[in-house]
Design a protein around this motif. Structure first.
Motif, PDB file in Angstrom:
ATOM      1  N   HIS A  25       0.855  -1.196   0.000  1.00 46.12           N
ATOM      2  CA  HIS A  25       0.000   0.000   0.000  1.00 46.12           C
ATOM      3  C   HIS A  25       0.886   1.239   0.000  1.00 46.12           C
ATOM      4  O   HIS A  25       1.803   1.321   0.801  1.00 46.12           O
ATOM      5  N   PRO A  26       0.593   2.185  -0.903  1.00 47.20           N
ATOM      6  CA  PRO A  26       1.440   3.372  -1.009  1.00 47.20           C
ATOM      7  C   PRO A  26       1.606   4.110   0.311  1.00 47.20           C
ATOM      8  O   PRO A  26       2.683   4.681   0.570  1.00 47.20           O
ATOM      9  N   ALA A  27       0.593   4.092   1.147  1.00 46.84           N
ATOM     10  CA  ALA A  27       0.716   4.782   2.434  1.00 46.84           C
ATOM     11  C   ALA A  27       1.809   4.129   3.274  1.00 46.84           C
ATOM     12  O   ALA A  27       2.585   4.819   3.942  1.00 46.84           O
ATOM     13  N   ARG A  28       1.870   2.816   3.234  1.00 47.75           N
ATOM     14  CA  ARG A  28       2.880   2.134   4.050  1.00 47.75           C
ATOM     15  C   ARG A  28       4.270   2.309   3.451  1.00 47.75           C
ATOM     16  O   ARG A  28       5.258   2.432   4.183  1.00 47.75           O
ATOM     17  N   ILE A  29       4.351   2.362   2.123  1.00 41.21           N
ATOM     18  CA  ILE A  29       5.632   2.675   1.490  1.00 41.21           C
ATOM     19  C   ILE A  29       6.084   4.060   1.933  1.00 41.21           C
ATOM     20  O   ILE A  29       7.240   4.272   2.311  1.00 41.21           O
ATOM     21  N   ALA A  30       5.147   4.987   1.915  1.00 37.43           N
ATOM     22  CA  ALA A  30       5.471   6.362   2.307  1.00 37.43           C
ATOM     23  C   ALA A  30       5.939   6.424   3.759  1.00 37.43           C
ATOM     24  O   ALA A  30       6.896   7.141   4.076  1.00 37.43           O
ATOM     25  N   ILE A  31       5.284   5.674   4.607  1.00 35.63           N
ATOM     26  CA  ILE A  31       5.684   5.645   6.017  1.00 35.63           C
ATOM     27  C   ILE A  31       7.105   5.097   6.155  1.00 35.63           C
ATOM     28  O   ILE A  31       7.950   5.670   6.857  1.00 35.63           O
ATOM     29  N   LEU A  32       7.374   4.022   5.463  1.00 32.21           N
ATOM     30  CA  LEU A  32       8.703   3.425   5.532  1.00 32.21           C
ATOM     31  C   LEU A  32       9.760   4.388   5.015  1.00 32.21           C
ATOM     32  O   LEU A  32      10.866   4.482   5.561  1.00 32.21           O
ATOM     33  N   LYS A  33       9.402   5.113   3.973  1.00 33.45           N
ATOM     34  CA  LYS A  33      10.322   6.094   3.401  1.00 33.45           C
ATOM     35  C   LYS A  33      10.669   7.151   4.444  1.00 33.45           C
ATOM     36  O   LYS A  33      11.849   7.488   4.638  1.00 33.45           O
ATOM     37  N   VAL A  34       9.670   7.652   5.104  1.00 31.77           N
ATOM     38  CA  VAL A  34       9.900   8.673   6.138  1.00 31.77           C
ATOM     39  C   VAL A  34      10.794   8.116   7.234  1.00 31.77           C
ATOM     40  O   VAL A  34      11.784   8.743   7.630  1.00 31.77           O
ATOM     41  N   LEU A  35      10.470   6.940   7.698  1.00 33.37           N
ATOM     42  CA  LEU A  35      11.255   6.340   8.777  1.00 33.37           C
ATOM     43  C   LEU A  35      12.694   6.078   8.331  1.00 33.37           C
ATOM     44  O   LEU A  35      13.633   6.221   9.121  1.00 33.37           O
TER      45      LEU A  35
ATOM     46  N   ASP B  15       3.820   2.657  -7.579  1.00 32.48           N
ATOM     47  CA  ASP B  15       4.417   1.572  -8.361  1.00 32.48           C
ATOM     48  C   ASP B  15       5.002   0.495  -7.455  1.00 32.48           C
ATOM     49  O   ASP B  15       4.795  -0.703  -7.666  1.00 32.48           O
ATOM     50  N   LEU B  16       5.746   0.955  -6.461  1.00 29.11           N
ATOM     51  CA  LEU B  16       6.340   0.005  -5.529  1.00 29.11           C
ATOM     52  C   LEU B  16       5.268  -0.809  -4.824  1.00 29.11           C
ATOM     53  O   LEU B  16       5.374  -2.026  -4.685  1.00 29.11           O
ATOM     54  N   ALA B  17       4.217  -0.125  -4.408  1.00 31.27           N
ATOM     55  CA  ALA B  17       3.126  -0.799  -3.710  1.00 31.27           C
ATOM     56  C   ALA B  17       2.446  -1.809  -4.630  1.00 31.27           C
ATOM     57  O   ALA B  17       2.126  -2.926  -4.208  1.00 31.27           O
ATOM     58  N   ALA B  18       2.277  -1.438  -5.894  1.00 31.02           N
ATOM     59  CA  ALA B  18       1.618  -2.337  -6.843  1.00 31.02           C
ATOM     60  C   ALA B  18       2.468  -3.587  -7.066  1.00 31.02           C
ATOM     61  O   ALA B  18       1.948  -4.706  -7.152  1.00 31.02           O
ATOM     62  N   PHE B  19       3.761  -3.369  -7.154  1.00 34.00           N
ATOM     63  CA  PHE B  19       4.677  -4.506  -7.299  1.00 34.00           C
ATOM     64  C   PHE B  19       4.574  -5.426  -6.096  1.00 34.00           C
ATOM     65  O   PHE B  19       4.431  -6.647  -6.225  1.00 34.00           O
ATOM     66  N   ALA B  20       4.626  -4.834  -4.918  1.00 29.67           N
ATOM     67  CA  ALA B  20       4.533  -5.626  -3.691  1.00 29.67           C
ATOM     68  C   ALA B  20       3.201  -6.351  -3.624  1.00 29.67           C
ATOM     69  O   ALA B  20       3.147  -7.526  -3.236  1.00 29.67           O
ATOM     70  N   LYS B  21       2.166  -5.664  -4.032  1.00 27.35           N
ATOM     71  CA  LYS B  21       0.839  -6.265  -3.980  1.00 27.35           C
ATOM     72  C   LYS B  21       0.751  -7.500  -4.867  1.00 27.35           C
ATOM     73  O   LYS B  21       0.113  -8.494  -4.519  1.00 27.35           O
ATOM     74  N   ALA B  22       1.399  -7.427  -6.008  1.00 23.80           N
ATOM     75  CA  ALA B  22       1.390  -8.575  -6.917  1.00 23.80           C
ATOM     76  C   ALA B  22       2.050  -9.796  -6.272  1.00 23.80           C
ATOM     77  O   ALA B  22       1.703 -10.932  -6.573  1.00 23.80           O
ATOM     78  N   MET B  23       2.963  -9.542  -5.386  1.00 26.04           N
ATOM     79  CA  MET B  23       3.654 -10.652  -4.715  1.00 26.04           C
ATOM     80  C   MET B  23       3.025 -10.987  -3.367  1.00 26.04           C
ATOM     81  O   MET B  23       3.523 -11.874  -2.657  1.00 26.04           O
ATOM     82  N   ALA B  24       1.970 -10.320  -3.030  1.00 24.10           N
ATOM     83  CA  ALA B  24       1.424 -10.436  -1.677  1.00 24.10           C
ATOM     84  C   ALA B  24       0.507 -11.632  -1.480  1.00 24.10           C
ATOM     85  O   ALA B  24      -0.434 -11.575  -0.691  1.00 24.10           O
ATOM     86  N   HIS B  25       0.786 -12.695  -2.178  1.00 20.34           N
ATOM     87  CA  HIS B  25       0.013 -13.924  -1.953  1.00 20.34           C
ATOM     88  C   HIS B  25       0.917 -15.135  -2.209  1.00 20.34           C
ATOM     89  O   HIS B  25       1.581 -15.193  -3.234  1.00 20.34           O
ATOM     90  N   PRO B  26       0.922 -16.089  -1.268  1.00 18.74           N
ATOM     91  CA  PRO B  26       1.822 -17.234  -1.411  1.00 18.74           C
ATOM     92  C   PRO B  26       1.643 -17.972  -2.734  1.00 18.74           C
ATOM     93  O   PRO B  26       2.637 -18.484  -3.284  1.00 18.74           O
ATOM     94  N   ALA B  27       0.444 -18.004  -3.264  1.00 19.43           N
ATOM     95  CA  ALA B  27       0.231 -18.685  -4.539  1.00 19.43           C
ATOM     96  C   ALA B  27       1.018 -17.994  -5.644  1.00 19.43           C
ATOM     97  O   ALA B  27       1.622 -18.654  -6.497  1.00 19.43           O
ATOM     98  N   ARG B  28       1.035 -16.681  -5.605  1.00 18.57           N
ATOM     99  CA  ARG B  28       1.746 -15.952  -6.655  1.00 18.57           C
ATOM    100  C   ARG B  28       3.250 -16.069  -6.467  1.00 18.57           C
ATOM    101  O   ARG B  28       4.008 -16.149  -7.445  1.00 18.57           O
ATOM    102  N   ILE B  29       3.692 -16.095  -5.224  1.00 16.87           N
ATOM    103  CA  ILE B  29       5.115 -16.352  -4.970  1.00 16.87           C
ATOM    104  C   ILE B  29       5.485 -17.718  -5.539  1.00 16.87           C
ATOM    105  O   ILE B  29       6.498 -17.875  -6.227  1.00 16.87           O
TER     106      ILE B  29
END
Lengths: 111, 111
Positions: A25-35, B15-29
């Motif tokens: 989720h972009p919000a969590r990416i953004a949070i991680l970026k800040v941290l 973009d980063l979040a979308a990439f992560a989301k695509a990998m966010a399921h063990p089946a897809r991994i």
DNA sequence: ATCTTATATCGCAAATATACGATTAAGCAT
DNA sequence: ATGCTTAATCGTATATTTGCGATATAAGAT
């Protein structure tokens, strides 16, 4: 339907997926970026930086914490977060193991 | 509520979040793992390897394809998939940029 | 003790994701 | 043309996520 089949995959696959999900989720990416930038722990400053309500940010922080990507401590009336670099190292190396290593073995794509 | 606020974040974050989301399921991994190992494109073999119905696997493949992580071509009555290594390279380097680089700058954690 | 500030949690509404069976579509063989 | 195989899509049920306002909690200040 939608009976959870996640447990039927290997632990590594589940772990990787959980890590990815925490960043999905972009919000969590953004949070991680800040941290990552500030290093020193931050709290409600994050709320000011994001276009989200305080309660929503708090929820995202909780998810990141549950996934082990950040750690938080209570500091008086406020709470202080920072990145758990160890977790990142662990998962980045798993990613690399899964994809980078195999990539160099046989690069040629077929489609 | 739940009015999508994702657009309010930067493109890189999305973009980063979308990439992560695509990998966010063990089946897809698991699917990516298979494709990484075999290199040559695979199709319904994946269905046999996963504990999921054909339609569900097809859905996961579609998501991976939409996210740009894999590409697929039709080969007669079957379809053939393989990993899009370029996409992985791009996103891995973004991850590193976000986290690894900053990490070496100031390692000491605070909490 | 009361007020203020900072954060977490609850309850709810809406949106998405997951999973499957049934159906469709498309290529190949007979 | 008919049937067989393979994969995509549709429809649907359920589960999970996202987001907010309201409320609770807890520390510090007055």
């Amino acid at each position: 339907m939608a009976t959870n089949k996640k447990e039927e995959f290997s632990q590594k696959e589940q772990d990787l997926a959980a890590f990815a999900k925490a960043m999905a989720h972009p919000a969590r990416i953004a949070i991680l970026k800040v941290l990552a930038q500030r290093n020193e722990c931050i709290c409600g400053e994050i709320v000011e930086l994001l276009p989200l309500a305080q309660s929503t940010v708090s929820q995202h922080l909780k998810e990141l914490k549950n996934a082990g990507l950040i750690s938080g401590t209570i500091d008086g009336p406020r709470s202080c977060y920072c990145i758990n670099w160890k977790a990142f190292e662990k998962f980045m190396s798993e990613f690399s193991f899964l994809f980078n290593k195999l990539k160099t073995q046989n690069e040629k794509a077929c489609c």
